[in-house]
Design a protein around this motif. Structure first.
Motif, PDB file in Angstrom:
ATOM      1  N   ALA A   1       0.464  -0.762  -0.154  1.00 26.92           N
ATOM      2  CA  ALA A   1      -0.336  -0.176  -0.136  1.00 26.92           C
ATOM      3  C   ALA A   1       0.562   1.436  -0.258  1.00 26.92           C
ATOM      4  O   ALA A   1       0.631   2.247  -0.876  1.00 26.92           O
ATOM      5  CB  ALA A   1      -0.572   0.125   1.329  1.00 26.92           C
ATOM      6  N   THR A   2       2.066   1.663   0.566  1.00 27.68           N
ATOM      7  CA  THR A   2       2.863   2.370   1.187  1.00 27.68           C
ATOM      8  C   THR A   2       3.232   2.614  -0.353  1.00 27.68           C
ATOM      9  O   THR A   2       4.614   4.192  -0.571  1.00 27.68           O
ATOM     10  CB  THR A   2       3.767   2.249   1.896  1.00 27.68           C
ATOM     11  N   HIS A   3       4.137   1.493  -1.065  1.00 27.77           N
ATOM     12  CA  HIS A   3       4.688   1.771  -2.104  1.00 27.77           C
ATOM     13  C   HIS A   3       3.890   1.924  -3.037  1.00 27.77           C
ATOM     14  O   HIS A   3       4.207   2.461  -4.757  1.00 27.77           O
ATOM     15  CB  HIS A   3       4.863   0.200  -2.494  1.00 27.77           C
ATOM     16  N   LEU A   4       2.471   2.065  -3.279  1.00 25.96           N
ATOM     17  CA  LEU A   4       1.607   1.940  -4.063  1.00 25.96           C
ATOM     18  C   LEU A   4       1.573   3.990  -4.341  1.00 25.96           C
ATOM     19  O   LEU A   4       1.592   4.327  -4.827  1.00 25.96           O
ATOM     20  CB  LEU A   4       0.096   1.533  -3.357  1.00 25.96           C
ATOM     21  N   TRP A   5       1.403   4.404  -3.018  1.00 25.03           N
ATOM     22  CA  TRP A   5       1.619   5.906  -2.857  1.00 25.03           C
ATOM     23  C   TRP A   5       3.179   6.285  -3.029  1.00 25.03           C
ATOM     24  O   TRP A   5       2.608   7.500  -4.044  1.00 25.03           O
ATOM     25  CB  TRP A   5       0.983   6.241  -0.791  1.00 25.03           C
ATOM     26  N   TYR A   6       3.685   5.551  -2.907  1.00 20.99           N
ATOM     27  CA  TYR A   6       5.020   6.024  -3.234  1.00 20.99           C
ATOM     28  C   TYR A   6       5.287   6.420  -5.039  1.00 20.99           C
ATOM     29  O   TYR A   6       5.971   7.482  -5.104  1.00 20.99           O
ATOM     30  CB  TYR A   6       5.970   5.028  -2.739  1.00 20.99           C
ATOM     31  N   VAL A   7       4.700   5.175  -5.271  1.00 18.35           N
ATOM     32  CA  VAL A   7       4.966   5.227  -6.811  1.00 18.35           C
ATOM     33  C   VAL A   7       4.493   6.780  -7.525  1.00 18.35           C
ATOM     34  O   VAL A   7       4.912   6.855  -8.717  1.00 18.35           O
ATOM     35  CB  VAL A   7       5.168   3.772  -7.640  1.00 18.35           C
ATOM     36  N   GLN A   8       3.463   6.601  -6.665  1.00 21.01           N
ATOM     37  CA  GLN A   8       2.235   7.874  -7.883  1.00 21.01           C
ATOM     38  C   GLN A   8       2.669   8.950  -7.414  1.00 21.01           C
ATOM     39  O   GLN A   8       2.767   9.751  -7.953  1.00 21.01           O
ATOM     40  CB  GLN A   8       0.722   7.721  -7.072  1.00 21.01           C
ATOM     41  N   SER A   9       3.920   8.981  -6.460  1.00 20.86           N
ATOM     42  CA  SER A   9       3.937  10.879  -5.637  1.00 20.86           C
ATOM     43  C   SER A   9       5.012  10.830  -6.564  1.00 20.86           C
ATOM     44  O   SER A   9       5.628  11.995  -6.095  1.00 20.86           O
ATOM     45  CB  SER A   9       3.336  10.660  -4.604  1.00 20.86           C
ATOM     46  N   GLU A  10       6.202   9.950  -5.920  1.00 22.23           N
ATOM     47  CA  GLU A  10       7.546  10.947  -5.934  1.00 22.23           C
ATOM     48  C   GLU A  10       8.597   9.355  -6.999  1.00 22.23           C
ATOM     49  O   GLU A  10      10.031   9.559  -7.046  1.00 22.23           O
ATOM     50  CB  GLU A  10       8.011  10.501  -5.014  1.00 22.23           C
ATOM     51  N   ALA A  11       7.958   8.588  -6.985  1.00 20.53           N
ATOM     52  CA  ALA A  11       9.233   7.381  -8.007  1.00 20.53           C
ATOM     53  C   ALA A  11       9.492   8.277  -9.357  1.00 20.53           C
ATOM     54  O   ALA A  11       8.514   8.518  -9.844  1.00 20.53           O
ATOM     55  CB  ALA A  11       8.318   6.114  -8.549  1.00 20.53           C
ATOM     56  N   ILE A  12      11.002   7.962  -9.062  1.00 19.64           N
ATOM     57  CA  ILE A  12      11.632   8.062 -10.669  1.00 19.64           C
ATOM     58  C   ILE A  12      11.317   7.355 -12.431  1.00 19.64           C
ATOM     59  O   ILE A  12      12.040   7.797 -13.386  1.00 19.64           O
ATOM     60  CB  ILE A  12      12.625   9.105 -10.582  1.00 19.64           C
ATOM     61  N   VAL A  13      10.993   5.870 -11.482  1.00 19.00           N
ATOM     62  CA  VAL A  13      10.981   5.081 -12.828  1.00 19.00           C
ATOM     63  C   VAL A  13       9.959   5.564 -14.073  1.00 19.00           C
ATOM     64  O   VAL A  13       8.978   5.656 -14.143  1.00 19.00           O
ATOM     65  CB  VAL A  13      10.588   3.571 -12.378  1.00 19.00           C
ATOM     66  N   PRO A  14      10.701   5.002 -15.742  1.00 16.31           N
ATOM     67  CA  PRO A  14       9.960   5.166 -16.006  1.00 16.31           C
ATOM     68  C   PRO A  14       8.907   4.144 -16.630  1.00 16.31           C
ATOM     69  O   PRO A  14       7.374   4.971 -17.120  1.00 16.31           O
ATOM     70  CB  PRO A  14      10.564   4.908 -17.904  1.00 16.31           C
ATOM     71  N   ASP A  15       8.086   3.278 -15.819  1.00 19.39           N
ATOM     72  CA  ASP A  15       7.355   2.827 -16.011  1.00 19.39           C
ATOM     73  C   ASP A  15       6.241   2.543 -14.890  1.00 19.39           C
ATOM     74  O   ASP A  15       5.754   1.846 -13.854  1.00 19.39           O
ATOM     75  CB  ASP A  15       7.002   1.314 -16.227  1.00 19.39           C
ATOM     76  N   ALA A  16       6.095   4.044 -13.619  1.00 16.64           N
ATOM     77  CA  ALA A  16       5.597   4.151 -12.517  1.00 16.64           C
ATOM     78  C   ALA A  16       4.237   3.828 -12.495  1.00 16.64           C
ATOM     79  O   ALA A  16       3.986   3.501 -11.765  1.00 16.64           O
ATOM     80  CB  ALA A  16       5.755   5.541 -11.922  1.00 16.64           C
ATOM     81  N   LYS A  17       3.579   4.592 -13.527  1.00 15.06           N
ATOM     82  CA  LYS A  17       2.641   4.537 -13.771  1.00 15.06           C
ATOM     83  C   LYS A  17       1.620   2.846 -13.623  1.00 15.06           C
ATOM     84  O   LYS A  17       1.124   2.292 -12.986  1.00 15.06           O
ATOM     85  CB  LYS A  17       1.384   5.398 -14.676  1.00 15.06           C
ATOM     86  N   LYS A  18       2.877   2.492 -14.750  1.00 13.40           N
ATOM     87  CA  LYS A  18       1.946   0.750 -14.733  1.00 13.40           C
ATOM     88  C   LYS A  18       2.569  -0.097 -13.615  1.00 13.40           C
ATOM     89  O   LYS A  18       1.928  -0.702 -13.168  1.00 13.40           O
ATOM     90  CB  LYS A  18       3.288   0.073 -15.777  1.00 13.40           C
ATOM     91  N   ILE A  19       2.749   0.461 -12.992  1.00 14.05           N
ATOM     92  CA  ILE A  19       3.287  -0.160 -11.035  1.00 14.05           C
ATOM     93  C   ILE A  19       2.681   0.036 -10.193  1.00 14.05           C
ATOM     94  O   ILE A  19       2.222  -0.600  -9.985  1.00 14.05           O
ATOM     95  CB  ILE A  19       5.158   0.059 -10.638  1.00 14.05           C
ATOM     96  N   ALA A  20       2.327   1.059 -10.577  1.00  8.83           N
ATOM     97  CA  ALA A  20       0.894   1.646  -9.764  1.00  8.83           C
ATOM     98  C   ALA A  20      -0.296   0.861 -10.462  1.00  8.83           C
ATOM     99  O   ALA A  20      -1.323   0.616  -8.866  1.00  8.83           O
ATOM    100  CB  ALA A  20       1.033   3.059  -9.716  1.00  8.83           C
ATOM    101  N   GLN A  21      -0.608   0.736 -11.224  1.00  9.65           N
ATOM    102  CA  GLN A  21      -1.672   0.122 -11.971  1.00  9.65           C
ATOM    103  C   GLN A  21      -1.578  -1.571 -11.160  1.00  9.65           C
ATOM    104  O   GLN A  21      -2.239  -1.716 -10.507  1.00  9.65           O
ATOM    105  CB  GLN A  21      -2.259   0.371 -13.497  1.00  9.65           C
ATOM    106  N   GLY A  22      -0.095  -1.612 -11.683  1.00 12.69           N
ATOM    107  CA  GLY A  22      -0.390  -3.419 -11.059  1.00 12.69           C
ATOM    108  C   GLY A  22      -0.062  -3.306  -9.186  1.00 12.69           C
ATOM    109  O   GLY A  22      -0.537  -4.866  -8.995  1.00 12.69           O
TER     110      GLY A  22
END
Length: 285
Positions: free
Chosen positions: A233-254
């Motif tokens: 759950a916290t990883h979902l919040w992190y990748v949606q708000s602060e992550a710099i990986v290029p596939d952050a949106k896909k990671i959040a969806q998954g």
């Protein structure tokens, strides 16, 4: 308006309310699973995360989610059930116990971020646990306690008083009557309450951001309670708000789809045995 017309209007209203709720739930599931399921793979579910490169997984976060959940229930279930038994059986009916009940009900409505700040001050700073799995689990158990206390007390009060009286009349002590009669009879409701707090804990993020941190151990799986414990759950919040990986949106969806599936499976795995226990206790009725 006649009573028959009123009855039809009420029936229509309740049917319409049920249909609206089902449609909202269906839309919710289709939207999240439709976007997230294509992102799920074995490598994504079990792999390690990546901070810069695309293609990282959520294996450590998924492990931490269940590890923190297990530790939080290990802390909160015995204390919550014990406090509920005390309030229901042993406590005298006076202003002090009324004050305790009001306090428990008030705590159950406190926003989770307040518990997170309290856990940050107590466990992270004062006790020196820093951002760790044990600090997140301890704070999460504080969130679970009020609900468990109220569920236990209400479940014991729902057991017919004749069960209690018959057990004592046969020579049982209070503890024997509680252990062998009241708790088994109240078990289906207790399991339901534990399921509710467990499902809430799996999806909790505000508390764990302040106590468990936003990073994971280099070792996987890491059973050290002092390791940092970013959850799904916290990883979902992190990748949606602060992550710099290029596939952050896909990671959040998954991550969202995986979290939803995990919560559903977890609830089913507890709800089905609970129904079987309830049928056995009621003679299959």
């Amino acid at each position: 308006m006649t009573s028959k017309t009123t009855d039809r209007a009420a029936t229509l209203f309740f049917w319409a309310s049920g249909v609206v709720i089902m449609l909202l739930l269906a839309w919710f599931l289709v939207r999240i699973l439709g976007d997230g399921l294509p992102q799920l793979s074995w490598n994504f579910i079990t792999g390690k995360p990546s901070e810069v490169m695309a293609g990282g997984g959520v294996g450590p976060m998924l492990f931490n989610s269940f590890y923190i959940l297990f530790l939080s229930l290990l802390f909160s279930v015995p204390i919550g059930i014990g406090a509920g038994v005390y309030l229901s059986i042993y406590a005298k009916q006076n202003r002090f116990t009324d004050f305790i009940r009001i306090s428990v009900e008030a705590l159950s409505s406190v926003p989770s971020i307040v518990f997170g700040l309290f856990g940050f001050l107590l466990f992270v700073n004062l006790l020196g646990l820093k951002f760790s799995i044990i600090g997140g689990a301890a704070t999460l158990s504080l969130l679970n306690l009020p609900v468990l206390v109220r569920v236990t007390e209400e479940s014991l009060r729902s057991v017919p008083e004749s069960y209690w009286e018959a057990s004592l009349a046969l020579g049982s002590t209070r503890w024997q009557a509680i252990r062998k009669v009241l708790l088994p009879a109240a078990m289906p409701i207790l399991i339901t309450g534990i399921t509710l707090v467990a499902g809430r804990a799996l999806g909790e993020s505000a508390i764990l951001i302040y106590t468990a941190g936003l990073s994971v151990s280099r070792h996987f799986p890491d059973f050290s309670p002092l390791a940092m414990g970013e959850t799904l759950a916290t990883h979902l919040w992190y990748v949606q708000s602060e992550a710099i990986v290029p596939d952050a949106k896909k990671i959040a969806q998954g991550s969202a789809a995986l979290l939803l599936i995990v919560v559903l499976i977890f609830n089913l795995c507890i709800a089905i045995p609970s129904k079987m226990i309830q049928k056995r206790l009621t003679g299959g009725k």
